[in-house]
Structures are given as C-alpha cells and as structure tokens.
Design a protein around this motif. Structure first.
Motif, PDB file in Angstrom:
ATOM      1  N   VAL A 147       0.849  -1.190   0.000  1.00 54.55           N
ATOM      2  CA  VAL A 147       0.000   0.000   0.000  1.00 54.55           C
ATOM      3  C   VAL A 147       0.879   1.233   0.000  1.00 54.55           C
ATOM      4  N   ASN A 148       1.913   1.220   0.821  1.00 56.35           N
ATOM      5  CA  ASN A 148       2.972   2.227   0.838  1.00 56.35           C
ATOM      6  C   ASN A 148       4.216   1.509   1.342  1.00 56.35           C
ATOM      7  N   PRO A 149       5.358   2.167   1.432  1.00 55.04           N
ATOM      8  CA  PRO A 149       6.575   1.431   1.791  1.00 55.04           C
ATOM      9  C   PRO A 149       6.520   0.687   3.137  1.00 55.04           C
ATOM     10  N   HIS A 150       5.584   1.022   4.010  1.00 52.73           N
ATOM     11  CA  HIS A 150       5.527   0.355   5.311  1.00 52.73           C
ATOM     12  C   HIS A 150       4.238  -0.425   5.554  1.00 52.73           C
ATOM     13  N   ILE A 151       3.235  -0.277   4.696  1.00 53.63           N
ATOM     14  CA  ILE A 151       1.948  -0.952   4.869  1.00 53.63           C
ATOM     15  C   ILE A 151       1.736  -1.960   3.739  1.00 53.63           C
ATOM     16  N   TYR A 152       1.446  -3.199   4.135  1.00 54.00           N
ATOM     17  CA  TYR A 152       1.175  -4.259   3.170  1.00 54.00           C
ATOM     18  C   TYR A 152      -0.257  -4.750   3.368  1.00 54.00           C
ATOM     19  N   ASN A 153      -0.878  -5.171   2.274  1.00 56.15           N
ATOM     20  CA  ASN A 153      -2.213  -5.760   2.322  1.00 56.15           C
ATOM     21  C   ASN A 153      -2.064  -7.246   2.013  1.00 56.15           C
ATOM     22  N   PHE A 154      -2.249  -8.088   3.038  1.00 50.17           N
ATOM     23  CA  PHE A 154      -2.198  -9.537   2.879  1.00 50.17           C
ATOM     24  C   PHE A 154      -3.618 -10.025   2.596  1.00 50.17           C
ATOM     25  N   ASP A 161      -8.196 -15.963   1.731  1.00 48.51           N
ATOM     26  CA  ASP A 161      -9.613 -16.253   1.464  1.00 48.51           C
ATOM     27  C   ASP A 161     -10.348 -15.015   0.956  1.00 48.51           C
ATOM     28  N   ASN A 162      -9.703 -14.284   0.065  1.00 47.68           N
ATOM     29  CA  ASN A 162     -10.256 -13.060  -0.545  1.00 47.68           C
ATOM     30  C   ASN A 162     -10.554 -11.947   0.465  1.00 47.68           C
ATOM     31  N   GLN A 163      -9.998 -12.048   1.667  1.00 50.49           N
ATOM     32  CA  GLN A 163     -10.195 -11.021   2.703  1.00 50.49           C
ATOM     33  C   GLN A 163      -8.891 -10.247   2.906  1.00 50.49           C
ATOM     34  N   PRO A 164      -8.934  -8.912   2.843  1.00 51.16           N
ATOM     35  CA  PRO A 164      -7.725  -8.116   3.042  1.00 51.16           C
ATOM     36  C   PRO A 164      -7.398  -7.962   4.533  1.00 51.16           C
ATOM     37  N   HIS A 165      -6.105  -7.943   4.821  1.00 51.49           N
ATOM     38  CA  HIS A 165      -5.613  -7.736   6.185  1.00 51.49           C
ATOM     39  C   HIS A 165      -4.403  -6.814   6.084  1.00 51.49           C
ATOM     40  N   LEU A 166      -4.545  -5.592   6.560  1.00 47.45           N
ATOM     41  CA  LEU A 166      -3.450  -4.632   6.492  1.00 47.45           C
ATOM     42  C   LEU A 166      -2.470  -4.856   7.629  1.00 47.45           C
ATOM     43  N   ALA A 167      -1.197  -4.747   7.302  1.00 49.68           N
ATOM     44  CA  ALA A 167      -0.145  -4.895   8.304  1.00 49.68           C
ATOM     45  C   ALA A 167       0.946  -3.876   8.027  1.00 49.68           C
ATOM     46  N   GLU A 168       1.547  -3.405   9.105  1.00 47.08           N
ATOM     47  CA  GLU A 168       2.635  -2.428   8.992  1.00 47.08           C
ATOM     48  C   GLU A 168       3.951  -3.097   9.352  1.00 47.08           C
ATOM     49  N   ILE A 169       4.973  -2.814   8.568  1.00 43.01           N
ATOM     50  CA  ILE A 169       6.320  -3.258   8.941  1.00 43.01           C
ATOM     51  C   ILE A 169       6.778  -2.324  10.055  1.00 43.01           C
ATOM     52  N   THR A 170       6.939  -2.881  11.245  1.00 40.84           N
ATOM     53  CA  THR A 170       7.332  -2.054  12.388  1.00 40.84           C
ATOM     54  C   THR A 170       8.806  -2.191  12.733  1.00 40.84           C
ATOM     55  N   SER A 171       9.439  -3.235  12.236  1.00 41.78           N
ATOM     56  CA  SER A 171      10.894  -3.333  12.370  1.00 41.78           C
ATOM     57  C   SER A 171      11.420  -4.169  11.222  1.00 41.78           C
ATOM     58  N   GLN A 172      12.619  -3.832  10.798  1.00 44.20           N
ATOM     59  CA  GLN A 172      13.189  -4.486   9.628  1.00 44.20           C
ATOM     60  C   GLN A 172      14.699  -4.329   9.686  1.00 44.20           C
ATOM     61  N   ARG A 173      15.395  -5.445   9.529  1.00 45.63           N
ATOM     62  CA  ARG A 173      16.853  -5.438   9.410  1.00 45.63           C
ATOM     63  C   ARG A 173      17.198  -6.228   8.156  1.00 45.63           C
TER      64      ARG A 173
END
Length: 137
Positions: free
Chosen positions: A46-53, A56-68
């Motif tokens: 969705v943007n560099p930190h928000i992904y839409n998983f 079963d055809n249902q969206p679930h938004l998640a934010e990358i809160t830490s990354q190495r």
C-alpha cells in the motif's frame, strides 16, 4: 490471521532449516512480490511500510514495524482505518545462522488468536515447504 480485540492471544514459535543464504531468503520475507510466491493468496504494498495480505479473498493490512536487511522483519496487523490496536496480531520472520555448521534457519513467530499448536505447525510446515521450493532449499 484476522484481527480481534476480544479473544486471548497465543505466541507460536517455530524454527525451520532452509538451504539458502540470508541474502537469497530475505526478499521472500520482506517484499510483496516475494511473500506472494509462498505465503498467501496475494500481497500488495500500500505504501513502503503498509502491506495488504489477502487470505480467502479477505484483506488484512499490516505495517512493517521493524526491519533489518537480510536478518528480520516484523508485520503488525492493523485495525479499521489502518489504526494500531492494543495487543495486535503480528508476524516475525528472523533469519538465523549457525557459525559452526553454516546452516541457515528461519524463525517464525506468529502471534494471533489461533491457539491450536498442531494446526499452526501444519500450516507453517506447509508454508515453509512452499518457501523452500521457491528458494531451492
């Protein structure tokens, strides 16, 4: 892995050996195109930190809160209006390696309402097998 504020949570942790270097494995854990190949029905950035998983055809938004880079990534699932929830579901992927044996392991932490360890083990075993097929390991 839908979000619910009322049920108790469970922290599932499992490690899997993977015959691939961290540099090869990491993009499959931290990019929409990599995750789409093994993890769920679809993943869009969705943007560099928000992904839409999509499961079963249902969206679930998640934010990358830490990354190495080449080491770890954490996705924290968001509630309505892309807001953080108290005690939110999250997924941690960590790449670990043994200096002694040079083996590479993927450590998965799945924090959600799913409490059946047998079901979670089967699900993650299948998912990681899909991942191994993608990375050749």
């Amino acid at each position: 892995m839908p979000i619910s504020a009322t049920r108790s949570k469970h922290r599932f942790v499992q490690e899997y050996p993977v015959n691939a270097s961290a540099k090869i494995l990491y993009p499959y854990l931290a990019s929409a195109s990599g995750l789409r190949q093994w993890f769920c029905q679809d993943v869009q950035m969705v943007n560099p930190h928000i992904y839409n998983f999509v499961w079963d055809n249902q969206p679930h938004l998640a934010e990358i809160t830490s990354q190495r880079t080449n080491r770890s990534v954490r996705f924290v699932f968001l509630g309505p209006e892309r807001r953080h929830l108290p005690d939110a579901n999250y997924l941690d992927f960590t790449i670990e390696s043994s200096e002694l044996t040079q083996e590479v392991f993927l450590k998965v932490v799945d924090y959600s309402e799913e409490t059946d360890d047998i079901e979670l083990t089967e699900m993650w075993d299948n998912l990681v097998q899909n991942l191994r097929e993608q990375v050749g390991g």
